[in-house]
Write an enzyme that holds these catalytic residues in place. Structure first.
Site, PDB file in Angstrom:
ATOM      1  N   CYS A  63      19.803  -3.821  20.405  1.00  0.00           N
ATOM      2  CA  CYS A  63      20.897  -4.107  20.129  1.00  0.00           C
ATOM      3  C   CYS A  63      21.739  -5.451  20.966  1.00  0.00           C
ATOM      4  CB  CYS A  63      21.964  -3.043  19.923  1.00  0.00           C
ATOM      5  SG  CYS A  63      23.582  -3.047  19.929  1.00  0.00           S
ATOM      6  N   ASP A  94      11.083  -0.271  -0.334  1.00  0.00           N
ATOM      7  CA  ASP A  94      10.566  -1.560  -0.388  1.00  0.00           C
ATOM      8  C   ASP A  94      11.635  -2.551  -1.309  1.00  0.00           C
ATOM      9  OD1 ASP A  94      10.311  -1.048  -3.330  1.00  0.00           O
ATOM     10  OD2 ASP A  94       7.865  -0.766  -2.937  1.00  0.00           O
ATOM     11  N   HIS A 122      14.925   7.807   0.601  1.00  0.00           N
ATOM     12  CA  HIS A 122      14.420   7.371   2.121  1.00  0.00           C
ATOM     13  C   HIS A 122      15.090   6.378   2.726  1.00  0.00           C
ATOM     14  CE1 HIS A 122      10.834  10.421   1.262  1.00  0.00           C
ATOM     15  NE2 HIS A 122      11.844  10.885   1.641  1.00  0.00           N
ATOM     16  N   ASN A 135       0.748   9.399 -12.990  1.00  0.00           N
ATOM     17  CA  ASN A 135       0.048   9.230 -11.503  1.00  0.00           C
ATOM     18  C   ASN A 135      -1.368   9.025 -11.617  1.00  0.00           C
ATOM     19  OD1 ASN A 135       1.219   9.057  -8.898  1.00  0.00           O
ATOM     20  ND2 ASN A 135      -0.215  10.905  -8.396  1.00  0.00           N
ATOM     21  N   GLN A 192      11.476   7.260  -3.303  1.00  0.00           N
ATOM     22  CA  GLN A 192      11.365   7.495  -2.022  1.00  0.00           C
ATOM     23  C   GLN A 192      10.853   6.140  -1.472  1.00  0.00           C
ATOM     24  OE1 GLN A 192       8.547  11.339  -1.792  1.00  0.00           O
ATOM     25  NE2 GLN A 192       8.455  10.536  -3.946  1.00  0.00           N
ATOM     26  N   ASN A 193      10.974   5.187  -2.350  1.00  0.00           N
ATOM     27  CA  ASN A 193      10.228   3.824  -1.815  1.00  0.00           C
ATOM     28  C   ASN A 193      11.386   3.348  -1.073  1.00  0.00           C
ATOM     29  OD1 ASN A 193       8.029   4.448  -3.183  1.00  0.00           O
ATOM     30  ND2 ASN A 193       8.240   2.855  -4.620  1.00  0.00           N
ATOM     31  N   PRO A 250       0.781  -1.147  -0.012  1.00  0.00           N
ATOM     32  CA  PRO A 250      -0.048   0.103   0.125  1.00  0.00           C
ATOM     33  C   PRO A 250       0.920   1.167  -0.031  1.00  0.00           C
ATOM     34  CG  PRO A 250      -0.015  -0.899   2.371  1.00  0.00           C
ATOM     35  CD  PRO A 250       0.816  -1.841   1.254  1.00  0.00           C
ATOM     36  N   ASP A 251       0.226   2.459  -0.596  1.00  0.00           N
ATOM     37  CA  ASP A 251       1.072   3.623  -0.373  1.00  0.00           C
ATOM     38  C   ASP A 251       0.552   4.516   0.700  1.00  0.00           C
ATOM     39  OD1 ASP A 251      -1.433   4.655  -0.986  1.00  0.00           O
ATOM     40  OD2 ASP A 251      -0.942   5.560  -2.927  1.00  0.00           O
ATOM     41  N   PHE A 252       0.958   5.708   0.927  1.00  0.00           N
ATOM     42  CA  PHE A 252       0.284   6.250   2.317  1.00  0.00           C
ATOM     43  C   PHE A 252      -0.921   6.835   1.961  1.00  0.00           C
ATOM     44  CE2 PHE A 252       4.941   7.853   4.218  1.00  0.00           C
ATOM     45  CZ  PHE A 252       4.926   6.434   4.680  1.00  0.00           C
ATOM     46  N   ARG A 253      -1.035   7.555   0.738  1.00  0.00           N
ATOM     47  CA  ARG A 253      -2.206   8.513   0.706  1.00  0.00           C
ATOM     48  C   ARG A 253      -3.465   8.332  -0.147  1.00  0.00           C
ATOM     49  NH1 ARG A 253       2.194  11.227   1.331  1.00  0.00           N
ATOM     50  NH2 ARG A 253       2.691  12.370   3.243  1.00  0.00           N
ATOM     51  N   CYS A 302      24.911  -3.699  22.908  1.00  0.00           N
ATOM     52  CA  CYS A 302      24.306  -2.992  24.094  1.00  0.00           C
ATOM     53  C   CYS A 302      23.927  -3.625  25.174  1.00  0.00           C
ATOM     54  CB  CYS A 302      23.586  -1.851  23.523  1.00  0.00           C
ATOM     55  SG  CYS A 302      24.231  -0.402  22.559  1.00  0.00           S
ATOM     56  N   GLY A 336       4.088   7.890  -9.785  1.00  0.00           N
ATOM     57  CA  GLY A 336       3.513   7.359  -8.460  1.00  0.00           C
ATOM     58  C   GLY A 336       3.747   8.060  -7.065  1.00  0.00           C
ATOM     59  N   THR A 337       3.647   9.407  -7.168  1.00  0.00           N
ATOM     60  CA  THR A 337       4.223  10.210  -5.853  1.00  0.00           C
ATOM     61  C   THR A 337       2.994  11.378  -5.719  1.00  0.00           C
ATOM     62  OG1 THR A 337       5.470  11.265  -4.704  1.00  0.00           O
ATOM     63  CG2 THR A 337       5.948  11.170  -7.061  1.00  0.00           C
ATOM     64  N   SER A 338       2.691  11.544  -4.533  1.00  0.00           N
ATOM     65  CA  SER A 338       1.894  12.775  -4.229  1.00  0.00           C
ATOM     66  C   SER A 338       2.668  13.994  -4.147  1.00  0.00           C
ATOM     67  CB  SER A 338       1.063  12.668  -3.045  1.00  0.00           C
ATOM     68  OG  SER A 338       2.012  12.419  -1.931  1.00  0.00           O
ATOM     69  N   CYS A 382      21.519   0.570  15.948  1.00  0.00           N
ATOM     70  CA  CYS A 382      21.097   0.612  16.882  1.00  0.00           C
ATOM     71  C   CYS A 382      20.987   2.152  17.318  1.00  0.00           C
ATOM     72  CB  CYS A 382      22.198  -0.062  17.806  1.00  0.00           C
ATOM     73  SG  CYS A 382      22.222   0.478  19.658  1.00  0.00           S
TER      74      CYS A 382
HETATM   75  P1  CNA Z   1       1.874   8.637  -1.344  1.00  0.00           P
HETATM   76  O1  CNA Z   1       1.860  10.031  -0.743  1.00  0.00           O
HETATM   77  O2  CNA Z   1       0.926   7.780  -0.689  1.00  0.00           O
HETATM   78  O3  CNA Z   1       1.372   8.899  -2.766  1.00  0.00           O
HETATM   79  C1  CNA Z   1       1.378   7.944  -3.680  1.00  0.00           C
HETATM   80  C2  CNA Z   1       0.710   8.533  -5.119  1.00  0.00           C
HETATM   81  O4  CNA Z   1       0.863   7.247  -5.887  1.00  0.00           O
HETATM   82  C3  CNA Z   1      -0.448   8.908  -4.770  1.00  0.00           C
HETATM   83  O5  CNA Z   1      -0.636  10.373  -5.457  1.00  0.00           O
HETATM   84  C4  CNA Z   1      -1.405   8.039  -5.888  1.00  0.00           C
HETATM   85  O6  CNA Z   1      -2.215   8.839  -6.696  1.00  0.00           O
HETATM   86  C5  CNA Z   1      -0.320   7.356  -6.668  1.00  0.00           C
HETATM   87  N1  CNA Z   1      -0.663   6.016  -7.136  1.00  0.00           N
HETATM   88  C6  CNA Z   1      -0.990   4.898  -6.192  1.00  0.00           C
HETATM   89  N2  CNA Z   1      -1.295   3.834  -7.026  1.00  0.00           N
HETATM   90  C7  CNA Z   1      -0.916   4.203  -8.189  1.00  0.00           C
HETATM   91  C8  CNA Z   1      -0.996   3.434  -9.427  1.00  0.00           C
HETATM   92  N3  CNA Z   1      -1.194   2.135  -9.565  1.00  0.00           N
HETATM   93  N4  CNA Z   1      -0.493   4.122 -10.485  1.00  0.00           N
HETATM   94  C9  CNA Z   1       0.041   5.190 -10.563  1.00  0.00           C
HETATM   95  N5  CNA Z   1      -0.187   6.139  -9.366  1.00  0.00           N
HETATM   96  C10 CNA Z   1      -0.469   5.579  -8.284  1.00  0.00           C
HETATM   97  O7  CNA Z   1       3.580   8.293  -1.391  1.00  0.00           O
HETATM   98  P2  CNA Z   1       4.691   9.017  -1.779  1.00  0.00           P
HETATM   99  O8  CNA Z   1       5.652   8.090  -2.577  1.00  0.00           O
HETATM  100  O9  CNA Z   1       4.330  10.245  -2.772  1.00  0.00           O
HETATM  101  O10 CNA Z   1       5.068   9.285  -0.348  1.00  0.00           O
HETATM  102  C11 CNA Z   1       6.551   9.323  -0.163  1.00  0.00           C
HETATM  103  C12 CNA Z   1       6.524   8.329   1.101  1.00  0.00           C
HETATM  104  C13 CNA Z   1       5.738   7.207   0.949  1.00  0.00           C
HETATM  105  C14 CNA Z   1       8.016   8.037   1.165  1.00  0.00           C
HETATM  106  O11 CNA Z   1       8.666   8.328   2.524  1.00  0.00           O
HETATM  107  C15 CNA Z   1       8.133   6.419   1.293  1.00  0.00           C
HETATM  108  O12 CNA Z   1       8.865   5.961   2.091  1.00  0.00           O
HETATM  109  C16 CNA Z   1       6.629   5.979   1.946  1.00  0.00           C
HETATM  110  N6  CNA Z   1       6.049   4.789   1.336  1.00  0.00           N
HETATM  111  C17 CNA Z   1       6.976   3.986   0.436  1.00  0.00           C
HETATM  112  C18 CNA Z   1       6.171   2.595   0.151  1.00  0.00           C
HETATM  113  C19 CNA Z   1       7.057   1.704  -0.460  1.00  0.00           C
HETATM  114  O13 CNA Z   1       8.267   1.797  -0.478  1.00  0.00           O
HETATM  115  N7  CNA Z   1       6.389   0.846  -1.475  1.00  0.00           N
HETATM  116  C20 CNA Z   1       4.966   2.343   0.437  1.00  0.00           C
HETATM  117  C21 CNA Z   1       4.285   3.409   1.272  1.00  0.00           C
HETATM  118  C22 CNA Z   1       4.749   4.406   1.834  1.00  0.00           C
END
Ligand code: CNA
Length: 564
Positions: free
Chosen positions: A297, A250, A265, A406, A247-248, A173-176, A300, A381-383, A273
């Site tokens: 740790c 995973d 990130h 996006n 920013q991922n 899952p993403d964040f938002r 420690c 794929g980022t907000s 630790c």
């Molecule tokens: P976010 O704020 O959750 O935004 C994700 C964006 O991706 C949104 O604008 C969605 O519209 C868009 N989106 C979701 N699914 C799809 C899809 N299938 N196709 C196209 N667009 C899509 O996450 P951000 O990455 O902007 O925020 C950065 C944070 C999220 C970082 O600090 C990460 O560490 C953190 N994060 C990472 C993961 C991961 O590594 N997979 C998962 C969850 C959160």
């Protein structure tokens, strides 16, 4: 060894060397928060209309005392800033041309009282320049999907900026998004006042168990890379990927073999630790993550045990007890119960960047280097809500084409072409249009299984993205087409064509495409700070205009991660 350990050193000038004039111990990164700015700004001096005109007179005198720049000079400065970047701008205008900061600030519409300290002048300059940088103008010559395909074909140094949206189709899952972590954390009644606490360093130190009861959901395991991950690898194989800033956390870009990668990130590849800073391989905490256990740790912990064995039993000297009998008279601290059961424990945390932590210096180094090379930016794929990574889009030369892929619009930034929809579908469509020399590499996880790609190919070939009026916005399956920003674009371009029709029959006054950009920027614009803005000749406007609020108030990395 991990990505964290294998740092790429790029020969470039670190920001600190570009700002020798800064007072010792100060940095461009220690700006006040937007709340501080609000407070400063909203202080009411209780003055009425007379005081207002008195204030206007005082402002006018201050402005008259400063030699104004011409419109052309201001335009040249803005152009220089947007193309060459903030550090080059400061080097040229502050250090080489030695322009006093009050004069420079006035050119950008900011008047500061004469008594403003040098330190605050620098701080205000940084905020002001950052705001100018955030207002990128769209390139009007790039509008269509075919334009995007042509750009990919001819670009040699593509910067990718990727976020959680490239991994949602893998099951992470993403964040938002509506089904993202924040929505779930709210629904599932975790003990959190705010979902961001899950990734907050102070909260982690107090309640690491909350993070560890959840971490397995985002821990890299047997996920299969998505077409978006493979798209990055394809660009790298075609030698046109300058860098993928992800920013991922995973590990999926590593898994598909992308090497020109910056994990902005951090990642789960290592863990440290928090007490002795020893770094462990990520595998050392894997079992704890899957068992929802807080790892401590071992070094420690062994030392703590040893010390506990050696230390003589504590004998309480009765003479020093307070009259209340609650603690030692000379050490009231001893009365304090531990803030949490975890206080003082040697907690181990994966080396992912939490809110409240700095990004690695590598982010600055790479960005300073890459801004001189980049010829295309693709954001997927980022907000763009987490600073400082979100600011990368403002720090590249503004003339470099910028494409967004996006599901949801990113309404606080002007991209040249916006492809809204499911990222995997969009990249597959682009690859199809690129022609037979381009194909998504098959990840090793799929190599011994029948690949669905050929079945997909026909479906992908059939895709016809829908253009929002005559705009630069295209809708693919999965797009959040009900988003207000999409409607605004539609309305603005509908009005545009109506006015065109009308003007051919003699009427005038069309909102242009610029009006859309302006409209959506206004929509997204946070509250304002009252700062006097002169007319272009340096004279003040009748009433001060405002600087938009700077919630992420950073310029170039090395900064806490903030959610705007
Ligand atoms: P976010 O704020 O959750 O935004 C994700 C964006 O991706 C949104 O604008 C969605 O519209 C868009 N989106 C979701 N699914 C799809 C899809 N299938 N196709 C196209 N667009 C899509 O996450 P951000 O990455 O902007 O925020 C950065 C944070 C999220 C970082 O600090 C990460 O560490 C953190 N994060 C990472 C993961 C991961 O590594 N997979 C998962 C969850 C959160």
């Amino acid at each position: 060894m991990s990505e964290l350990a294998s740092r790429q050193v790029v020969e470039t000038v670190p920001p600190a060397q570009v700002f020798p004039a800064l007072p010792p111990g100060q940095s461009f990164q220690d700006l006040p928060s937007s709340d501080d700015e609000d407070e400063d700004d909203q202080q009411d001096d209780g003055s009425g209309p007379d005081a207002d005109s008195e204030e206007d007179r005082r402002l006018q005198e201050m402005i008259d005392a400063i030699e104004p720049f011409s419109d052309q000079e201001v335009d040249d400065m803005i152009e220089y800033l947007k193309e060459r970047g903030l550090f080059a701008f400061v080097k040229r205008y502050v250090q080489e041309l030695d322009i006093p900061l009050p004069r420079l600030l006035l050119a950008f519409g900011v008047l500061i009282p004469p008594e403003t300290t040098a330190e605050n002048q620098v701080r205000i300059l940084k905020i002001t320049l950052s705001r100018v940088l955030r207002a990128r103008n769209r390139r009007q010559d790039i509008n269509t999907v075919d334009d995007v395909v042509d750009l990919i074909r001819k670009s040699k140094n593509i910067v990718l900026l990727t976020g959680a949206g490239v991994s949602t189709s893998c099951g992470i899952p993403d964040f938002r998004s509506p089904t993202g972590l924040y929505a779930r954390l709210k629904e599932e009644h975790w003990e959190l006042d705010d979902p961001q606490q899950m990734f907050d360093l102070s909260y982690f130190k107090e309640k690491p168990n909350v993070f560890y009861s959840f971490a397995k959901e985002i821990y890299p395991s047997n996920f299969v890379p998505s077409p978006c991950h493979r798209f990055a690898k394809m660009l790298e194989d075609h030698q046109c990927l300058l860098r993928n800033y992800t920013q991922n956390i995973d590990g999926l870009f590593e898994s598909v073999g992308v090497e020109r990668l910056l994990n902005c990130h951090g990642s789960f590849a290592t863990a440290s630790c928090l007490r002795c800073r020893t770094k462990f391989p990520g595998s050392a905490i894997e079992a704890d993550v899957f068992a929802s256990r807080v790892p401590l740790c071992p070094l420690c912990s062994a030392m703590d045990e040893e010390q506990a064995k050696l230390a003589p039993p504590v004998r309480q000297p009765p003479a020093k007890w307070s009259a209340s009998g609650k603690g030692f008279e000379d050490d009231p601290e001893d009365e304090r119960p531990p803030a949490s059961e975890w206080e003082g424990k040697p907690l181990v945390k994966p080396d992912i960047v939490f809110f409240g932590e700095m990004l690695s210096d590598e982010f600055d180094r790479c960005l300073l280097h890459d801004r001189e090379q980049v010829d295309l930016l693709i954001v997927i794929g980022t907000s763009l809500r987490v600073a400082p990574v979100s600011q990368l889009v403002s720090h590249l030369p503004h003339s470099v084409p910028q494409i967004l892929i996006n599901r949801d619009p990113v309404s606080h930034h002007n991209f040249d072409v916006v492809l809204l929809g499911d990222g995997d579908t969009i990249v597959k469509h682009l690859v199809h249009k690129l022609g037979s020399e381009w194909s998504l590499p098959v990840p090793r996880q799929l190599q011994d299984k029948p690949v669905q790609d050929s079945a997909d190919a026909t479906a992908v070939a059939m895709i016809e993205p829908e253009r929002v009026a005559e705009s630069h916005v295209w809708l693919y399956p999965g797009a959040n087409r009900d988003h207000r920003w999409v409607q605004l674009v539609q309305e603005a371009f509908d009005e545009d064509s109506e006015v065109e029709d009308a003007s051919s029959s003699g009427t005038t006054g069309a909102p242009t495409e610029d009006a859309v950009d302006q409209k959506h920027l206004e929509e997204a614009a946070p509250p304002a700070l009252d700062v006097p803005v002169p007319a272009s000749d340096g004279r003040p406007a009748s009433r001060p205009r405002s600087l938009e609020q700077d919630s992420d108030n950073d310029v170039l990395g090395k900064k806490v991660k903030l959610d705007a």
